[in-house]
Design a protein around this motif. Structure first.
Motif, PDB file in Angstrom:
ATOM      1  N   GLN A 137       0.846  -1.189   0.000  1.00 60.31           N
ATOM      2  CA  GLN A 137       0.000   0.000   0.000  1.00 60.31           C
ATOM      3  C   GLN A 137       0.886   1.244   0.000  1.00 60.31           C
ATOM      4  OE1 GLN A 137      -2.422  -1.155   3.567  1.00 60.31           O
ATOM      5  NE2 GLN A 137      -4.150  -0.636   2.231  1.00 60.31           N
ATOM      6  N   VAL A 138       0.400   2.312  -0.625  1.00 63.55           N
ATOM      7  CA  VAL A 138       1.204   3.513  -0.780  1.00 63.55           C
ATOM      8  C   VAL A 138       0.379   4.766  -0.444  1.00 63.55           C
ATOM      9  CG1 VAL A 138       2.735   2.517  -2.516  1.00 63.55           C
ATOM     10  CG2 VAL A 138       0.616   3.668  -3.236  1.00 63.55           C
ATOM     11  N   GLY A 193      -7.406   5.309  -6.212  1.00 63.64           N
ATOM     12  CA  GLY A 193      -7.737   4.080  -5.501  1.00 63.64           C
ATOM     13  C   GLY A 193      -6.657   3.679  -4.513  1.00 63.64           C
ATOM     14  N   MET A 194      -5.400   3.846  -4.915  1.00 60.09           N
ATOM     15  CA  MET A 194      -4.297   3.443  -4.038  1.00 60.09           C
ATOM     16  C   MET A 194      -4.041   4.447  -2.926  1.00 60.09           C
ATOM     17  SD  MET A 194      -1.450   1.331  -6.153  1.00 60.09           S
ATOM     18  CE  MET A 194      -1.099   0.428  -4.636  1.00 60.09           C
ATOM     19  N   TRP A 237      -6.324   1.035  -1.630  1.00 61.47           N
ATOM     20  CA  TRP A 237      -6.162  -0.277  -2.240  1.00 61.47           C
ATOM     21  C   TRP A 237      -4.741  -0.788  -2.057  1.00 61.47           C
ATOM     22  CZ3 TRP A 237      -8.245   1.293  -7.740  1.00 61.47           C
ATOM     23  CH2 TRP A 237      -9.641   1.469  -7.686  1.00 61.47           C
ATOM     24  N   SER A 238      -4.635  -2.069  -1.884  1.00 58.29           N
ATOM     25  CA  SER A 238      -3.341  -2.734  -1.971  1.00 58.29           C
ATOM     26  C   SER A 238      -3.035  -2.969  -3.449  1.00 58.29           C
ATOM     27  CB  SER A 238      -3.373  -4.066  -1.233  1.00 58.29           C
ATOM     28  OG  SER A 238      -4.294  -4.954  -1.871  1.00 58.29           O
ATOM     29  N   PHE A 239      -1.837  -3.445  -3.746  1.00 58.02           N
ATOM     30  CA  PHE A 239      -1.492  -3.696  -5.146  1.00 58.02           C
ATOM     31  C   PHE A 239      -2.386  -4.778  -5.740  1.00 58.02           C
ATOM     32  CE2 PHE A 239       1.020  -5.814  -8.486  1.00 58.02           C
ATOM     33  CZ  PHE A 239       1.190  -4.735  -9.341  1.00 58.02           C
ATOM     34  N   SER A 240      -2.710  -5.793  -4.980  1.00 55.76           N
ATOM     35  CA  SER A 240      -3.592  -6.855  -5.499  1.00 55.76           C
ATOM     36  C   SER A 240      -4.996  -6.308  -5.750  1.00 55.76           C
ATOM     37  CB  SER A 240      -3.646  -8.037  -4.521  1.00 55.76           C
ATOM     38  OG  SER A 240      -4.191  -7.649  -3.270  1.00 55.76           O
ATOM     39  N   GLU A 241      -5.461  -5.382  -4.914  1.00 55.49           N
ATOM     40  CA  GLU A 241      -6.786  -4.774  -5.134  1.00 55.49           C
ATOM     41  C   GLU A 241      -6.775  -3.867  -6.362  1.00 55.49           C
ATOM     42  OE1 GLU A 241      -8.610  -4.513  -0.609  1.00 55.49           O
ATOM     43  OE2 GLU A 241      -7.043  -3.098  -1.208  1.00 55.49           O
ATOM     44  N   LEU A 242      -5.652  -3.199  -6.603  1.00 49.02           N
ATOM     45  CA  LEU A 242      -5.530  -2.393  -7.820  1.00 49.02           C
ATOM     46  C   LEU A 242      -5.661  -3.283  -9.049  1.00 49.02           C
ATOM     47  CD1 LEU A 242      -4.801   0.190  -9.425  1.00 49.02           C
ATOM     48  CD2 LEU A 242      -2.382  -0.422  -9.091  1.00 49.02           C
TER      49      LEU A 242
END
Length: 262
Positions: free
Chosen positions: A152-153, A217-218, A223-228
């Motif tokens: 996450q960022v 979204g991030m 969002w996490s990378f997988s959710e992105l």
């Protein structure tokens, strides 16, 4: 007259709309052989306003380019009277300029001009923002494979976001190039513009809707990378992971992101 009272009277003179000093205040001063009191106070009054307008010309050069000398002078003078400098540093003088434009001008004029003021102020904020700890490509190369899905960022401290409904960026660019004024026009589709500082240089760019959606979204939704990747499947199908990595790499190369701390 007490010193504090004299200082307040001097301040009131500098902030007044006229350069003619109050007679009781002027009586507390002595003129010299070549400069009488009234002329000296008028010089102080006009020089104070001129210095503040000089700061605003520097911070809002594109608006100066847009309006020209006379209109910009009238607008900034009205602004200074409405929102006098209240901080020891002139760095913050233009902080309410966009708000003032919306208050001071009719909607047809104020909306595009205020958007330009917000864009120019975004450069000031980006330039002065804390450095932070932006992610680098080397950081990503060292990221364990099992940590990628939950990555996450957040935005780096200098990143400013502006939703542009007019061709504000084109006008700003023309002002920097000293080219012909392109004319203010509403965009068919609003665009997100980012302004940020990377390696001590300010940068900007507009994002297409898909990239803006992914970045929001991030950094906003979380969002996490997988959710992105899952969100991008709707549009990019099997190419979603590649598109997610491509954008993430670009954001990191630009110095836009930091890792979100749980």
């Amino acid at each position: 007259m007490r010193l504090i009272d004299w200082q307040l009277a001097f301040e009131q003179h500098l902030l007044s709309e006229t350069s003619v000093a109050n007679s009781s205040f002027a009586a507390t001063l002595l003129g010299g052989p070549t400069l009488d009191v009234d002329t000296g106070l008028a010089i102080y009054h006009n020089a104070y306003l001129s210095r503040l307008q000089e700061v605003l010309r520097h911070d809002f050069g594109a608006i100066w380019y847009w309006l020209g000398d006379d209109e910009f002078a009238l607008l900034t003078q009205a602004y200074i009277r409405r929102y006098p400098s209240a901080h020891y540093s002139l760095r913050w003088l233009g902080g309410r300029f966009a708000v003032f434009i919306l208050e001071h001008l009719v909607a047809e004029q104020s909306a595009p001009l205020a958007e330009m003021a917000r864009l120019e102020w975004a450069f000031t904020l980006a330039f002065d923002a804390p450095q932070g700890a932006p992610l680098t490509l080397n950081d990503m190369a060292q990221l364990a494979s099992e940590d990628w899905p939950t990555l996450q960022v957040i935005l780096a401290p200098s990143v400013q976001q502006l939703l542009c409904r007019f061709n504000t960026v084109a006008i700003w660019r023309a002002s920097k190039d000293e080219s012909d004024f392109p004319g203010s026009q509403a965009l068919n589709l609003a665009q997100l513009c980012l302004v940020w500082r990377h390696e001590n240089v300010c940068h900007y760019r507009s994002l297409e809707p898909g990239e803006a959606f992914a970045l929001a979204g991030m950094v906003t939704t979380g969002w996490s990378f997988s959710e992105l990747c899952a969100q991008l499947v709707v549009t990019y199908e099997e190419g979603a992971p590649l598109q997610a990595v491509t954008w993430l790499k670009q954001w990191i190369q630009d110095g836009l992101l930091e890792r979100r701390v749980p």
